[in-house]
Design an enzyme around this catalytic site. Structure first.
Site, PDB file in Angstrom:
ATOM      1  N   CYS A   6      96.839 -16.173 -43.888  1.00 13.58           N
ATOM      2  CA  CYS A   6      98.246 -16.117 -44.253  1.00 13.58           C
ATOM      3  C   CYS A   6      98.812 -17.526 -44.108  1.00 13.58           C
ATOM      4  O   CYS A   6      98.959 -18.028 -42.987  1.00 13.58           O
ATOM      5  CB  CYS A   6      99.030 -15.146 -43.372  1.00 13.58           C
ATOM      6  SG  CYS A   6     100.811 -15.168 -43.729  1.00 13.58           S
ATOM      7  N   MET A  10     103.297 -16.302 -51.173  1.00 13.87           N
ATOM      8  CA  MET A  10     102.400 -16.438 -50.035  1.00 13.87           C
ATOM      9  C   MET A  10     102.032 -17.918 -49.876  1.00 13.87           C
ATOM     10  O   MET A  10     101.827 -18.619 -50.862  1.00 13.87           O
ATOM     11  CB  MET A  10     101.124 -15.626 -50.265  1.00 13.87           C
ATOM     12  CG  MET A  10     101.370 -14.145 -50.578  1.00 13.87           C
ATOM     13  SD  MET A  10     101.849 -13.825 -52.288  1.00 13.87           S
ATOM     14  CE  MET A  10     100.251 -13.905 -53.096  1.00 13.87           C
TER      15      MET A  10
END
Length: 396
Positions: free
Chosen positions: A104, A318
């Site tokens: 992430c 993201m």
């Protein structure tokens, strides 16, 4: 009636970029959960509140979106030249499943501050005032991230005037360097372009043959043209996330792209690989109104990008996909590069549903292969709550 008491586990709830998640020190987890396996997954699923057939995460710390159903485990690193190891788990909302196959990028911004504030870095190596450099080993994909964390009076500085579209309030800026970002995950083979091409014809049953750039950088990502799938690149979440036919189309594209990238061997394996690869669609600049109500003008951006995450259109972008965007934009001939106008570039500003984001990357052709030494972008991070999570029926 007998019952099992809840256990108490030290934890920190943090925002990193446009995501938030529950952070743990490895040493604080129950012994059974300190190593990968069913016990760890069961514990973290219960922390988040998954699987939840209601899709709300009422009985857990998750936020019932891909951006808020996340867990992070950090430990001191034994790897030379690194301060901490960082492991990321993307928790499914309605399934008993945690995807450990990717990173992430947004929560990467919170790892350095967490490590500093929780005693995982020797205080003697930190400036009292200035910028602390934290070298992070991203254990999911085997890559180095260098975080530049502001310090004031010996503590992490969290407040500031850095604004990030997708985050309501300003905070202190944290610069991140994703070193050698071509992903080297299981099945990816370490090649930036696993097919050997910057653009491929991707045959997708029921949809047709799409031009696609399939890249391993930051996170494996499949880029297609917005126009080819019936979009303009200005769409917000409601346009796509309420359209079951569209969601099924994106998942089909993702599955067949994963096959071409060598990430799976059979189409049905995609069900166990929800976090990667990502699917994104690109378009040339156009004016639109972001989810905040702010107008993004065509002249404000180099291109438009919308990306899918865990089966839904992401509310912003993201961080790892931003690395893929910056990397692909730097390489002439990719769909991302062409949407941005083509040619050579070392930075790109793209429009996403919440606004805009700038990411930089430097690419070079070495022995016939494209390489990128690092991609750079800025994020912010903040502690939202710290203390302990309570978990019923947890393994000890």
């Amino acid at each position: 009636m007998t019952h099992s008491p809840q256990i108490r586990i030290p934890a920190v709830y943090m925002r990193g970029g446009t995501s938030k998640g529950v952070f743990f020190r490895l040493q604080d987890l129950p012994v059974a959960a300190q190593t990968p396996g069913a016990a760890r997954d069961a514990l973290l699923l219960r922390v988040i509140g998954s699987p939840d057939p209601y899709g709300k995460h009422i009985d857990g710390m998750g936020g019932a979106t891909s951006s808020t159903s996340k867990t992070v485990i950090v430990s001191k690193s034994a790897r030379p030249g690194h301060d901490v190891d960082y492991l990321f788990g993307q928790v499914a909302i309605d399934k008993a499943f945690i995807d450990w196959t990717g990173n992430c990028g947004n929560l990467s911004a919170a790892v350095g501050p967490f490590a500093i504030s929780n005693g995982l870095i020797d205080a003697a190596n930190l400036p009292r005032n200035g910028i602390a450099t934290v070298r992070i080993w991203q254990a999911n994909i085997g890559k180095t991230i260098v975080a530049h964390v502001p310090m004031t009076d010996g503590a992490v500085q969290e407040t500031g005037d850095f604004e990030l579209d997708g985050v309501t309030f300003p905070a202190a800026e944290i610069a991140l360097e994703f070193m050698d970002p071509a992903a080297d995950e299981d099945g990816a083979g370490g090649a930036m372009f696993p097919t050997g091409n910057v653009v491929d014809d991707l045959e997708v049953p029921g949809i047709g043959t799409l031009k696609a750039t399939m890249i391993n950088a930051g996170i494996p990502t499949i880029f297609v043209e917005a126009e080819a799938i019936g979009y303009e690149g200005t769409e917000l979440q409601d346009t796509i996330n309420g359209d079951d036919k569209a969601l099924a189309m994106f998942e089909t594209i993702r599955a067949h792209g994963a096959m071409r990238m060598g990430l799976i061997e059979r189409i049905d394996e995609i069900a166990k690989r929800q976090h990667t690869p990502k699917v994104a669609f690109v378009a040339r600049p156009a004016e639109y109104v972001a989810s905040s109500g702010k107008t993004v003008r065509a002249g404000d951006v180099d291109l438009l990008v919308r990306a899918m995450s865990m089966g839904k259109l992401h509310h912003a972008m993201m961080g790892t996909a931003a690395v893929a965007i910056g990397t692909a934009a730097a390489i002439p001939g990719t769909l991302v590069n062409l949407a941005a106008g083509g040619g050579e570039r070392e930075a790109v500003r793209f429009g996403h549903p919440s606004g805009t984001l700038r990411v930089g990357a430097q690419a070079a052709l070495v022995d016939g292969q494209w390489v990128v030494k690092k991609a750079i972008m800025s994020r912010s991070a903040r502690v939202l709550m710290e203390g302990a999570v309570r978990v019923p029926n947890a393994p000890l």
